[in-house]
Design a protein around this motif. Structure first.
Motif, mmCIF file in Angstrom:
data_model
loop_
_atom_site.group_PDB
_atom_site.id
_atom_site.type_symbol
_atom_site.label_atom_id
_atom_site.label_comp_id
_atom_site.label_asym_id
_atom_site.label_seq_id
_atom_site.Cartn_x
_atom_site.Cartn_y
_atom_site.Cartn_z
ATOM 1 N N TYR A 12 0.848 -1.111 0.209
ATOM 2 C CA TYR A 12 -0.194 -0.059 0.071
ATOM 3 C C TYR A 12 0.825 1.388 0.104
ATOM 4 N N LEU A 98 -16.237 6.759 4.099
ATOM 5 C CA LEU A 98 -16.801 5.860 2.953
ATOM 6 C C LEU A 98 -15.840 4.883 2.373
ATOM 7 N N LEU A 99 -14.553 4.992 2.321
ATOM 8 C CA LEU A 99 -13.770 4.346 1.419
ATOM 9 C C LEU A 99 -13.492 2.994 2.623
ATOM 10 N N LEU A 100 -13.143 3.245 3.929
ATOM 11 C CA LEU A 100 -12.896 2.313 4.899
ATOM 12 C C LEU A 100 -14.160 1.045 5.087
ATOM 13 N N ARG A 101 -15.193 1.756 4.834
ATOM 14 C CA ARG A 101 -16.507 0.861 4.846
ATOM 15 C C ARG A 101 -16.626 -0.137 3.835
ATOM 16 N N LYS A 102 -15.868 0.319 2.610
ATOM 17 C CA LYS A 102 -16.102 -0.405 1.313
ATOM 18 C C LYS A 102 -14.895 -1.503 0.952
ATOM 19 N N VAL A 103 -13.755 -0.981 1.313
ATOM 20 C CA VAL A 103 -12.638 -1.854 0.900
ATOM 21 C C VAL A 103 -11.627 -2.057 2.120
ATOM 22 N N TYR A 104 -10.838 -3.085 1.967
ATOM 23 C CA TYR A 104 -9.957 -3.289 2.864
ATOM 24 C C TYR A 104 -8.606 -2.569 2.635
ATOM 25 N N ILE A 105 -8.180 -1.569 3.690
ATOM 26 C CA ILE A 105 -7.031 -0.906 3.455
ATOM 27 C C ILE A 105 -6.629 -0.860 4.958
ATOM 28 N N VAL A 263 -15.121 0.721 12.111
ATOM 29 C CA VAL A 263 -16.218 0.664 10.931
ATOM 30 C C VAL A 263 -17.599 0.820 11.634
ATOM 31 N N LYS B 72 -18.377 -8.036 3.213
ATOM 32 C CA LYS B 72 -17.589 -7.296 3.906
ATOM 33 C C LYS B 72 -16.562 -8.054 5.096
ATOM 34 N N SER B 75 -14.095 -9.800 2.636
ATOM 35 C CA SER B 75 -12.995 -9.128 2.181
ATOM 36 C C SER B 75 -12.258 -8.410 3.033
ATOM 37 N N GLY B 76 -12.620 -8.538 4.458
ATOM 38 C CA GLY B 76 -11.628 -8.185 5.421
ATOM 39 C C GLY B 76 -12.094 -6.656 6.091
ATOM 40 N N VAL B 77 -13.257 -6.039 5.217
ATOM 41 C CA VAL B 77 -13.568 -4.882 5.995
ATOM 42 C C VAL B 77 -13.947 -4.647 7.477
ATOM 43 N N ILE B 95 -17.457 -4.152 -4.094
ATOM 44 C CA ILE B 95 -18.382 -4.103 -3.274
ATOM 45 C C ILE B 95 -19.157 -2.652 -3.413
ATOM 46 N N ALA B 99 -15.670 3.477 -4.660
ATOM 47 C CA ALA B 99 -15.312 3.905 -2.995
ATOM 48 C C ALA B 99 -14.041 4.675 -3.230
#
Lengths: 266, 246
Positions: A12, A98-105, A263, B72, B75-77, B95, B99
């Protein structure tokens, strides 16, 4: 375990870079002077402060009036860095909800990115410092390069503080308002435009309080190397380093403890 | 064969929004008054699911049955409140398309931003840039800020970026609902192509006929539990049947 963290970070690191460059682009999009503002802004701020305070604080250290401008600029720039970095980091998790709820980062990317962004801004504003130094005829000492140490440790310190704040802000939005008040108080205790030894010689308690302020310690160490051409004392190296490491450890601890719940509260 | 996704007894608990204390004052007031209670709500309850490599798994269920939550978790969220979820391989999450976009940046800048959000390197994005532009059919609008795009255009761009990689697992949550039918066909083809390359797909859709057409296995969720799980035909029949009965 550690290997996994490193792998994750390496994957990342481009995101980190892209987020910083996004912030930078958006900050100066549609402005005519663009990046020049990074230099002009601190220059103008310091000019105002100089005009207000210089008559009062005339003979700071060594009495050379020309030094006062540099003394003030250094304090102002470093403190602005700390305030900007922590304030931006504080709302970084919320801002990317918004981002953290959708994608794992990995979540620490966001406070880290804001610290880096503030650092980039700070480096630009050093052009203002150089200008002031040249104009006032301040001698350039080789010890300037040692200024990197207080600067980097301050960045690490800010990262730790930023991680704590960003985590707290998720659960209690009040923190955002409290921090604004707190940094203002902190500013008065950071000796940006005065010399505590000189101003408060009769109030040792106040001097002790100011000495407990890590930001003051970082500013003092930076002034020693850049303005006075001194080497850092062992005590200074230790103070800067220990404050940074303690704050970072605390930040990592709080962040790690709470990050899985982020989250659920955003 | 070892399952590529192993969801084992996963529960996901939420505190309902009205109960969360957003200010320190409220928090301490509630703490003092002893009213600091959280209404708990289980979005998932003791869900277990094994997905084998190469499966095209469909998730069906009514609104609020926990489909998106399950995706979710995979996918690790979300980190499950209890239970474990093990995933072996890389995931491309579709998802919510876009985003990772910043509406103030241009499409060109967003391709790089969103690409790195998904964990690609800039070099990799460089190499696939043409492919993305080609697939999204947005060449004339590359240097336009995204806020001027229509939602369909954003979705096209997002899908194109997310699928340049060859992930081990592709997770798609109703993304095909946006875009016109031509683009939907294109997306389906791209997903089929990924499948034949060995990618495992999990698809959430309210379109039963799409599930029937594309999936080989289906899990049916109801109120956060798995009601039925098995070959597409069986589960879909039962699902349609009950839905009609209610």
């Amino acid at each position: 375990m550690l290997k996994l963290y490193v792998q994750d970070f390496l994957r990342y690191r481009y995101l980190l870079y892209n987020l910083i460059s996004r912030d930078f682009k958006l900050k100066y999009r549609r402005s005519i002077l663009g990046v020049a503002w990074s230099v002009l802004n601190p220059l103008m701020m310091c000019a105002v402060m100089f005009v207000v305070f210089a008559p009062m604080m005339g003979g700071i250290r060594g009495g050379a009036g020309s030094n006062y401008a540099v003394y003030l600029v250094i304090g102002q720039l470093l403190f602005t860095f700390f305030r900007e970095a922590t304030t931006m980091a504080m709302s970084s998790i919320m801002g990317n909800a918004l981002l953290l709820r959708k994608v794992y980062i990995p979540k620490y990317i966001f406070p880290l990115q804001k610290i880096c962004f503030a650092m980039v801004n700070c480096l630009f504003s050093f052009i203002a410092l150089v200008i002031v130094m040249v104009v006032t005829g301040t001698p350039l000492h080789a010890t300037i390069f040692l200024g990197i140490y207080p600067l980097l440790t301050l960045a690490v310190f800010s990262l730790g503080a930023g991680m704590i704040l960003s985590a707290l802000a998720v659960f209690f939005r009040d923190v955002i308002h409290l921090w604004e008040v707190f940094t203002t108080i902190l500013m008065w205790f950071s000796a940006i435009f005065y010399d505590p030894a000189q101003q408060f010689a009769s109030v040792p308690l106040l001097i002790a309080a100011i000495n407990c302020n890590p930001i003051y310690q970082y500013i003092t160490a930076f002034r020693a190397t850049v303005l006075y051409g001194q080497l850092l004392s062992g005590a200074q190296v230790a103070i800067c380093g220990v404050w940074a490491l303690v704050m970072l450890a605390l930040g990592l601890f709080v962040f790690k403890k709470t990050q899985d719940k982020f989250v659920l509260y955003m | 064969m070892e399952p590529i996704i192993q969801v084992d007894n996963v529960s996901m608990r939420f505190n309902l929004a009205k109960e969360k204390s957003e200010s320190l004052k409220e928090y301490f007031l509630q703490l003092v008054k002893g009213t600091l209670r959280f209404d708990e709500f289980y979005a998932l309850k003791e869900v277990s699911l094994d997905v084998q490599p190469g499966d095209f798994y469909g998730l069906i269920g009514l609104n609020g049955s926990g489909k998106s939550t399950l995706l979710k978790v995979i996918s690790g969220v979300y980190k499950p409140s209890s239970g474990t979820c093990r995933v072996r391989g890389t995931i491309a999450p579709l998802i919510e398309l876009g985003a990772g976009f910043d509406m103030d940046l241009t499409a060109r800048e967003n391709i790089y931003l969103n690409g790195t959000v998904l964990g690609f390197s800039p070099k990799y994005i460089d190499a696939h840039f043409e492919e993305i532009v080609e697939f999204s059919e947005l060449r004339e609008f590359l240097d336009v800020p995204l806020k001027n795009y229509s939602s369909g255009m954003v979705a096209r761009l997002a899908f194109a970026v997310a699928t340049i990689t060859k992930p081990d697992i592709l997770i798609a949550d109703e993304i095909l609902a946006v875009g016109d039918f031509l683009f939907q066909e294109k997306c389906e083809k791209r997903m089929q192509a990924l499948m034949s390359g060995g990618t495992t797909v999990i698809l959430v859709s309210h379109s039963i006929e799409q599930i029937e057409r594309m999936c080989n296995k289906v899990a049916w969720l109801e109120h956060g539990r798995i009601k039925m799980n098995g070959p597409t035909q069986e589960v879909c029949e039962a699902y349609k049947h009950t839905t009609r009965e209610q």
